[in-house]
Design a protein around this motif. Structure first.
Motif, PDB file in Angstrom:
ATOM      1  N   LYS A 174      16.042   2.963 -22.081  1.00 45.40           N
ATOM      2  CA  LYS A 174      15.403   1.645 -22.069  1.00 45.40           C
ATOM      3  C   LYS A 174      13.920   1.759 -21.738  1.00 45.40           C
ATOM      4  O   LYS A 174      13.085   1.020 -22.281  1.00 45.40           O
ATOM      5  CB  LYS A 174      16.108   0.733 -21.066  1.00 45.40           C
ATOM      6  CG  LYS A 174      17.513   0.339 -21.469  1.00 45.40           C
ATOM      7  CD  LYS A 174      18.191  -0.472 -20.364  1.00 45.40           C
ATOM      8  CE  LYS A 174      19.609  -0.847 -20.738  1.00 45.40           C
ATOM      9  NZ  LYS A 174      20.300  -1.573 -19.629  1.00 45.40           N
ATOM     10  N   ARG A 175      13.590   2.681 -20.818  1.00 48.14           N
ATOM     11  CA  ARG A 175      12.187   2.852 -20.428  1.00 48.14           C
ATOM     12  C   ARG A 175      11.343   3.279 -21.633  1.00 48.14           C
ATOM     13  O   ARG A 175      10.258   2.732 -21.875  1.00 48.14           O
ATOM     14  CB  ARG A 175      12.087   3.885 -19.302  1.00 48.14           C
ATOM     15  CG  ARG A 175      10.666   4.069 -18.775  1.00 48.14           C
ATOM     16  CD  ARG A 175      10.667   4.867 -17.491  1.00 48.14           C
ATOM     17  NE  ARG A 175      10.994   6.278 -17.688  1.00 48.14           N
ATOM     18  CZ  ARG A 175      12.109   6.862 -17.277  1.00 48.14           C
ATOM     19  NH1 ARG A 175      13.027   6.172 -16.638  1.00 48.14           N
ATOM     20  NH2 ARG A 175      12.318   8.151 -17.487  1.00 48.14           N
ATOM     21  N   TYR A 176      11.856   4.233 -22.404  1.00 52.60           N
ATOM     22  CA  TYR A 176      11.106   4.680 -23.580  1.00 52.60           C
ATOM     23  C   TYR A 176      11.068   3.597 -24.653  1.00 52.60           C
ATOM     24  O   TYR A 176      10.044   3.400 -25.316  1.00 52.60           O
ATOM     25  CB  TYR A 176      11.691   5.985 -24.122  1.00 52.60           C
ATOM     26  CG  TYR A 176      11.389   7.168 -23.230  1.00 52.60           C
ATOM     27  CD1 TYR A 176      10.069   7.491 -22.922  1.00 52.60           C
ATOM     28  CD2 TYR A 176      12.400   7.953 -22.690  1.00 52.60           C
ATOM     29  CE1 TYR A 176       9.770   8.561 -22.084  1.00 52.60           C
ATOM     30  CE2 TYR A 176      12.117   9.024 -21.856  1.00 52.60           C
ATOM     31  CZ  TYR A 176      10.808   9.319 -21.556  1.00 52.60           C
ATOM     32  OH  TYR A 176      10.503  10.372 -20.730  1.00 52.60           O
ATOM     33  N   ARG A 177      12.166   2.893 -24.832  1.00 53.13           N
ATOM     34  CA  ARG A 177      12.169   1.773 -25.793  1.00 53.13           C
ATOM     35  C   ARG A 177      11.083   0.765 -25.451  1.00 53.13           C
ATOM     36  O   ARG A 177      10.350   0.291 -26.328  1.00 53.13           O
ATOM     37  CB  ARG A 177      13.537   1.095 -25.763  1.00 53.13           C
ATOM     38  CG  ARG A 177      13.638  -0.170 -26.628  1.00 53.13           C
ATOM     39  CD  ARG A 177      14.768  -1.065 -26.150  1.00 53.13           C
ATOM     40  NE  ARG A 177      14.545  -1.560 -24.780  1.00 53.13           N
ATOM     41  CZ  ARG A 177      15.460  -2.188 -24.053  1.00 53.13           C
ATOM     42  NH1 ARG A 177      16.680  -2.392 -24.543  1.00 53.13           N
ATOM     43  NH2 ARG A 177      15.175  -2.611 -22.830  1.00 53.13           N
ATOM     44  N   ASP A 178      10.979   0.448 -24.169  1.00 51.31           N
ATOM     45  CA  ASP A 178      10.026  -0.577 -23.731  1.00 51.31           C
ATOM     46  C   ASP A 178       8.578  -0.121 -23.858  1.00 51.31           C
ATOM     47  O   ASP A 178       7.658  -0.940 -23.763  1.00 51.31           O
ATOM     48  CB  ASP A 178      10.316  -0.984 -22.284  1.00 51.31           C
ATOM     49  CG  ASP A 178      11.649  -1.708 -22.130  1.00 51.31           C
ATOM     50  OD1 ASP A 178      12.206  -2.152 -23.153  1.00 51.31           O
ATOM     51  OD2 ASP A 178      12.137  -1.798 -20.987  1.00 51.31           O
ATOM     52  N   HIS A 179       8.375   1.185 -24.056  1.00 53.29           N
ATOM     53  CA  HIS A 179       7.012   1.692 -24.158  1.00 53.29           C
ATOM     54  C   HIS A 179       6.697   2.210 -25.559  1.00 53.29           C
ATOM     55  O   HIS A 179       5.798   3.036 -25.740  1.00 53.29           O
ATOM     56  CB  HIS A 179       6.772   2.785 -23.107  1.00 53.29           C
ATOM     57  CG  HIS A 179       6.700   2.235 -21.716  1.00 53.29           C
ATOM     58  ND1 HIS A 179       7.766   2.267 -20.855  1.00 53.29           N
ATOM     59  CD2 HIS A 179       5.699   1.584 -21.056  1.00 53.29           C
ATOM     60  CE1 HIS A 179       7.430   1.688 -19.712  1.00 53.29           C
ATOM     61  NE2 HIS A 179       6.183   1.273 -19.810  1.00 53.29           N
ATOM     62  N   GLY A 180       7.441   1.698 -26.539  1.00 50.62           N
ATOM     63  CA  GLY A 180       7.052   1.938 -27.930  1.00 50.62           C
ATOM     64  C   GLY A 180       7.646   3.152 -28.595  1.00 50.62           C
ATOM     65  O   GLY A 180       7.267   3.479 -29.732  1.00 50.62           O
ATOM     66  N   PHE A 181       8.575   3.841 -27.955  1.00 45.08           N
ATOM     67  CA  PHE A 181       9.246   4.974 -28.587  1.00 45.08           C
ATOM     68  C   PHE A 181      10.359   4.414 -29.473  1.00 45.08           C
ATOM     69  O   PHE A 181      11.322   3.818 -28.975  1.00 45.08           O
ATOM     70  CB  PHE A 181       9.839   5.907 -27.533  1.00 45.08           C
ATOM     71  CG  PHE A 181       8.826   6.710 -26.759  1.00 45.08           C
ATOM     72  CD1 PHE A 181       8.763   8.082 -26.882  1.00 45.08           C
ATOM     73  CD2 PHE A 181       7.923   6.082 -25.901  1.00 45.08           C
ATOM     74  CE1 PHE A 181       7.839   8.832 -26.152  1.00 45.08           C
ATOM     75  CE2 PHE A 181       6.989   6.812 -25.172  1.00 45.08           C
ATOM     76  CZ  PHE A 181       6.946   8.191 -25.305  1.00 45.08           C
ATOM     77  N   ARG A 182      10.260   4.599 -30.790  1.00 39.61           N
ATOM     78  CA  ARG A 182      11.191   3.961 -31.721  1.00 39.61           C
ATOM     79  C   ARG A 182      12.201   4.933 -32.332  1.00 39.61           C
ATOM     80  O   ARG A 182      13.171   4.500 -32.955  1.00 39.61           O
ATOM     81  CB  ARG A 182      10.426   3.289 -32.872  1.00 39.61           C
ATOM     82  CG  ARG A 182       9.328   2.334 -32.450  1.00 39.61           C
ATOM     83  CD  ARG A 182       9.754   1.336 -31.408  1.00 39.61           C
ATOM     84  NE  ARG A 182      10.927   0.568 -31.773  1.00 39.61           N
ATOM     85  CZ  ARG A 182      11.635  -0.143 -30.906  1.00 39.61           C
ATOM     86  NH1 ARG A 182      11.301  -0.153 -29.619  1.00 39.61           N
ATOM     87  NH2 ARG A 182      12.678  -0.824 -31.307  1.00 39.61           N
ATOM     88  N   ARG A 183      12.008   6.208 -32.199  1.00 41.08           N
ATOM     89  CA  ARG A 183      12.926   7.180 -32.798  1.00 41.08           C
ATOM     90  C   ARG A 183      13.694   7.922 -31.703  1.00 41.08           C
ATOM     91  O   ARG A 183      13.118   8.259 -30.661  1.00 41.08           O
ATOM     92  CB  ARG A 183      12.166   8.191 -33.668  1.00 41.08           C
ATOM     93  CG  ARG A 183      13.065   9.207 -34.377  1.00 41.08           C
ATOM     94  CD  ARG A 183      12.253  10.196 -35.201  1.00 41.08           C
ATOM     95  NE  ARG A 183      11.509   9.535 -36.266  1.00 41.08           N
ATOM     96  CZ  ARG A 183      12.028   9.191 -37.444  1.00 41.08           C
ATOM     97  NH1 ARG A 183      13.307   9.428 -37.707  1.00 41.08           N
ATOM     98  NH2 ARG A 183      11.272   8.608 -38.354  1.00 41.08           N
ATOM     99  N   ILE A 184      14.982   8.172 -31.950  1.00 42.92           N
ATOM    100  CA  ILE A 184      15.808   8.972 -31.039  1.00 42.92           C
ATOM    101  C   ILE A 184      16.277  10.204 -31.792  1.00 42.92           C
ATOM    102  O   ILE A 184      16.851  10.102 -32.887  1.00 42.92           O
ATOM    103  CB  ILE A 184      17.023   8.187 -30.532  1.00 42.92           C
ATOM    104  CG1 ILE A 184      16.598   6.953 -29.739  1.00 42.92           C
ATOM    105  CG2 ILE A 184      17.924   9.074 -29.676  1.00 42.92           C
ATOM    106  CD1 ILE A 184      17.744   6.028 -29.363  1.00 42.92           C
ATOM    107  N   PHE A 185      16.026  11.360 -31.224  1.00 40.76           N
ATOM    108  CA  PHE A 185      16.530  12.613 -31.785  1.00 40.76           C
ATOM    109  C   PHE A 185      17.724  13.070 -30.961  1.00 40.76           C
ATOM    110  O   PHE A 185      17.688  13.045 -29.721  1.00 40.76           O
ATOM    111  CB  PHE A 185      15.440  13.690 -31.739  1.00 40.76           C
ATOM    112  CG  PHE A 185      15.934  15.061 -32.134  1.00 40.76           C
ATOM    113  CD1 PHE A 185      16.022  15.427 -33.467  1.00 40.76           C
ATOM    114  CD2 PHE A 185      16.321  15.982 -31.165  1.00 40.76           C
ATOM    115  CE1 PHE A 185      16.487  16.681 -33.827  1.00 40.76           C
ATOM    116  CE2 PHE A 185      16.793  17.233 -31.512  1.00 40.76           C
ATOM    117  CZ  PHE A 185      16.878  17.585 -32.852  1.00 40.76           C
ATOM    118  N   THR A 186      18.796  13.464 -31.642  1.00 43.02           N
ATOM    119  CA  THR A 186      19.948  14.024 -30.933  1.00 43.02           C
ATOM    120  C   THR A 186      20.493  15.211 -31.707  1.00 43.02           C
ATOM    121  O   THR A 186      20.262  15.340 -32.921  1.00 43.02           O
ATOM    122  CB  THR A 186      21.051  12.963 -30.705  1.00 43.02           C
ATOM    123  OG1 THR A 186      22.002  13.479 -29.767  1.00 43.02           O
ATOM    124  CG2 THR A 186      21.757  12.600 -32.004  1.00 43.02           C
ATOM    125  N   SER A 187      21.180  16.086 -31.016  1.00 48.76           N
ATOM    126  CA  SER A 187      21.742  17.291 -31.624  1.00 48.76           C
ATOM    127  C   SER A 187      23.257  17.203 -31.651  1.00 48.76           C
ATOM    128  O   SER A 187      23.895  16.857 -30.657  1.00 48.76           O
ATOM    129  CB  SER A 187      21.310  18.527 -30.836  1.00 48.76           C
ATOM    130  OG  SER A 187      21.963  19.679 -31.336  1.00 48.76           O
TER     131      SER A 187
END
Length: 359
Positions: free
Chosen positions: A20-33
């Motif tokens: 949520k913290r990254y979402r709220d600061h403009g991070f729009r992509r999630i990378f997962t393995s």
């Protein structure tokens, strides 16, 4: 697009606060393995579904790194792109075990990501001839956990040039500085140059390398660094520094937002406001500590410099001692790479990190 990593070896609910913290600061992509232990496939599928649903709800873009042998374990199929989209996966990074035919077919159904370290001009040309949609394809570089194995800048630039020429976008990783991923805990950069950069400095450097998708490889970074991203969105570069004086009033003045003069100097960042707005009270007496000014030294010209008295500077490279210049602090080593990006007219702000040091 700015992104961060979520690893499925940890339950999603334990990572939600960070997500949520990254979402709220403009991070729009999630990378997962999705390189998973076979015995944990059910757990990973459940966590992947949780992650995907959360991402869909929050309008995030999930890219999943997957090898062919993991697809079956997760009960997923390349022939059912709609199934992948339903669980929130917007793009697949195709790793070991996928042939060119599969990549071509999938690019006609959803966004795909190819491994930049194994992609060749010949294989890319062949896939494009077979109908791969270049606008759906990103070439994503690896991250490199072991020190001394990250890419050279020259190799990085060479490969990116032909990726871009072919119409592909480019993705790369920058390292974190908190909760670094094991087993080596030495950061997860694409470029070896970034191993000892702050995450923000590495991010800015990748931007200047024309990378399209910039992803935090490690699970997290410190709140101090996140503040740099927030300031960046407001057009300000934050520089963390150690003070070398104890004058609290002067340190507070030095920590105001300032602007590098538009006529950019070769050797230093020159504060426009320091003389034009008379930020520092005069007279400024020489401090009688005529020390060399290594890269990142924060200085104020004293009364011996006549009309330049009060000018605040940050040295861009090593400069000699000067009795007309008082050294008052120094930028921390991990933020030194940022100095090259403070061009004429760029706003910057010094953030003092610790108590006075006279080293």
């Amino acid at each position: 697009m700015l992104g961060y990593s979520v690893y499925l070896n940890q339950p999603i609910d334990e990572q939600l606060e960070r997500m949520k913290r990254y979402r709220d600061h403009g991070f729009r992509r999630i990378f997962t393995s999705l390189h998973i232990p076979e015995e944990n496939s059910a757990t990973y599928r459940e966590r992947l579904s949780e992650l995907g649903l959360w991402a869909k709800k929050n309008k995030m873009h999930v890219t999943a790194d997957i090898a062919a042998d993991s697809l079956g374990a997760l009960r997923l199929s390349l022939n059912k792109a709609s199934q992948l989209k339903d669980i929130g996966i917007r793009a697949l990074r195709l790793d070991d075990g996928f042939d060119e035919k599969s990549a071509v077919a999938l690019s006609n159904q959803m966004a795909i990501v190819l491994n930049a370290s194994t992609l060749t001009p010949q294989s890319l040309a062949a896939m494009l001839r077979e109908g791969m949609i270049a606008s759906q394809v990103t070439a994503c570089h690896n991250f490199y956990p072991r020190p001394e194995t990250g890419l050279s800048r020259q190799a990085f630039r060479r490969s990116n040039a032909w990726f871009k020429e072919a119409g592909l976008s480019v993705a790369a990783f920058f390292p974190g500085d908190q909760n670094c991923r094991g087993p080596l805990f030495k950061g997860l950069p694409t470029l070896e140059d970034h191993r000892h950069y702050s995450p923000f400095a590495a991010f800015v450097d990748l931007l200047h390398e024309s990378v399209d998708d910039l992803i935090l490889g490690d699970p997290d970074m410190s709140s101090q660094v996140l503040e740099q991203f927030i300031a960046w969105d407001k057009g300000v570069i934050l520089l963390h520094a150690h003070p070398e004086i104890q004058d609290k009033k002067l340190l507070k003045t030095l920590s105001t937002v300032q602007t590098n003069r538009p006529d950019e100097a070769r050797d230093c960042v020159r504060s426009y406001e320091s003389r034009m707005l008379h930020l520092v009270d005069t007279p400024i007496l020489p401090n009688h500590h005529h020390r060399p000014r290594p890269t990142g030294s924060i200085t104020i010209d004293n009364q011996c410099y006549g009309r330049y008295q009060g000018e605040i500077q940050i040295s861009k490279h090593d400069l000699a001692a000067d009795e007309k210049v008082n050294r008052v602090g120094r930028i921390i080593s991990k933020d030194l790479p940022l100095l090259q990006y403070i061009s004429g007219g760029t706003k910057f702000q010094i953030v003092w990190e610790s108590k006075c040091t006279n080293k």
